[in-house]
Scaffold this motif. Structure first.
Motif: not given
Length: 382
Positions: A29, A32-33, A35, A37, A59, A79-80, A99-100, A103
């Motif tokens: 992803i 998203a470093q 972050s 998951l 990522c 994520i989020y 990609q974040l 996503m």
């Protein structure tokens, strides 16, 4: 020595069998470093956290978990506030690239046809959700016109999903996923996209339920879906038999559709018996999170206007009869029970909570989407 090696190999094989089968979800992803998951199981009882991982500079991620037993199961990556829905049949390795930013809609998946089909369905659903919001925000569409526009939009979506997905593979995870989709609305909470009781939607439910029962006889999901369809079929049979018993007796009084349902004491209460009062016909689900706050608002409304002639005829569609009986013990208005939801079909209720206003002479006035201020509407009718 050979005997020892053979014994050791046997122990290792037995140990491997005991560990059971697993599946893997892996991928990248971008952006998203640092972050976290999360991997969840969409179990029958709710969302259950399985695992989590903080993504490094590359990522990448990899989750390995015990494979579902008895049939396919549904999972979610998050994520989020962004979610990716997945389905796992057995021991596959599912690889995602995303990609974040965006996503949930923009990702690729390999290793699972079911997951790729779910990706397509999720994208289509996102577009449908946006179209529904646009219709509901369109101030030129009022009351019945808005409802008709939403019905047409939803019907076209469902026809395409049934044709291209559900009937193409009713035994698949993506067909089951399609039936589980819901919509968020401006004027009520959420509603299912596909609804039992709709003659066209029933075909989709029955196709998936029958195939899942045949392909996955040990699956809890298959059994629940099959039972739902069986209850709906039986409900329709009972309703048809009752219509025959009426032998021509009209169920319409003025322009309302009369309802006759049992209250908590087992007494049949009809909607038409409230003629002479202003009636708020209310469809409610006591098991919903919003129930408590909504009941308080109805109590306040009832306390202020009951002496002037307001009555509430509240229909509960809760599947848990005990919960309903406990919830209505202290309610002062007419509370009746309809777990089969036949009354919802008669009044074309697509989601609960929902309400209608009825005048003193049993004339149906408006439904919730047509009422901007309920108190003013009640004042007008009183």
């Amino acid at each position: 020595m050979k005997k020892i090696i053979i014994v050791m190999l046997g122990v290792l094989l037995m140990s491997a069998c005991q560990k059971g089968k697993t599946f893997t979800v892996e991928g990248t992803i971008e952006g998203a470093q640092d972050s976290t998951l999360y991997l969840y199981n969409r179990s029958m009882s709710g969302i259950v956290l399985i695992d989590s991982a903080k993504l490094g500079q590359d990522c990448t991620f990899s989750f390995t978990h015990e494979a579902p037993v008895g049939g396919p199961d549904l999972y979610v990556l998050r994520i989020y506030n962004q979610w990716i829905n997945l389905a796992v049949d057995s021991t596959e390795t599912i690889t995602l690239k995303a990609q974040l930013a965006g996503m949930a809609q923009n990702y690729t998946v390999t290793g699972s046809e079911n997951c790729d089909k779910i990706r397509q369905l999720a994208l289509m659903h996102s577009q449908l959700q946006q179209q529904v919001i646009e219709v509901e925000q369109n101030t030129t569409l009022m009351g019945p016109t808005m409802v008709d526009s939403l019905r047409l939009l939803l019907r076209n979506y469902k026809d395409g999903v049934m044709r291209d997905y559900i009937f193409q593979g009713p035994q698949t995870s993506y067909a089951y996923f399609a039936l589980s989709q819901t919509l968020n609305h401006l004027y009520w909470n959420t509603s299912p996209v596909f609804e039992l009781g709709d003659s066209l939607d029933d075909r989709a439910y029955r196709a998936v339920a029958t195939c899942w029962k045949e392909y996955y006889p040990e699956s809890e999901r298959a059994q629940q879906l099959f039972n739902m369809v069986e209850r709906d079929i039986n409900s329709n049979r009972i309703a048809a038999a009752r219509q025959q018993q009426l032998q021509g007796e009209s169920i319409e009084v003025s322009n309302i559709i009369d309802l006759r349902l049992p209250d908590a004491n087992g007494q049949e209460r009809s909607l038409s018996e409230l003629r002479g009062q202003v009636v708020l016909l209310d469809f409610h689900l006591f098991s919903s999170e919003e129930s408590g706050a909504r009941i308080l608002k109805l109590r306040d409304l009832y306390n202020r206007y009951h002496d002037r002639g307001l009555e509430i005829y509240q229909v509960s569609i809760d599947p848990d009869e005990h919960l309903w009986r406990q919830a209505v013990q202290s309610l002062p208005w007419v509370s009746v029970y309809d777990p089969a939801g036949e009354s919802c079909r008669r009044y074309n209720v697509q989601a609960v909570p929902e309400y209608f206003t009825i005048s003193r002479d049993n004339e149906l006035q408006f439904r919730s989407v047509q009422i901007s201020d309920l108190e003013k509407e009640i004042e007008r009718l009183l």
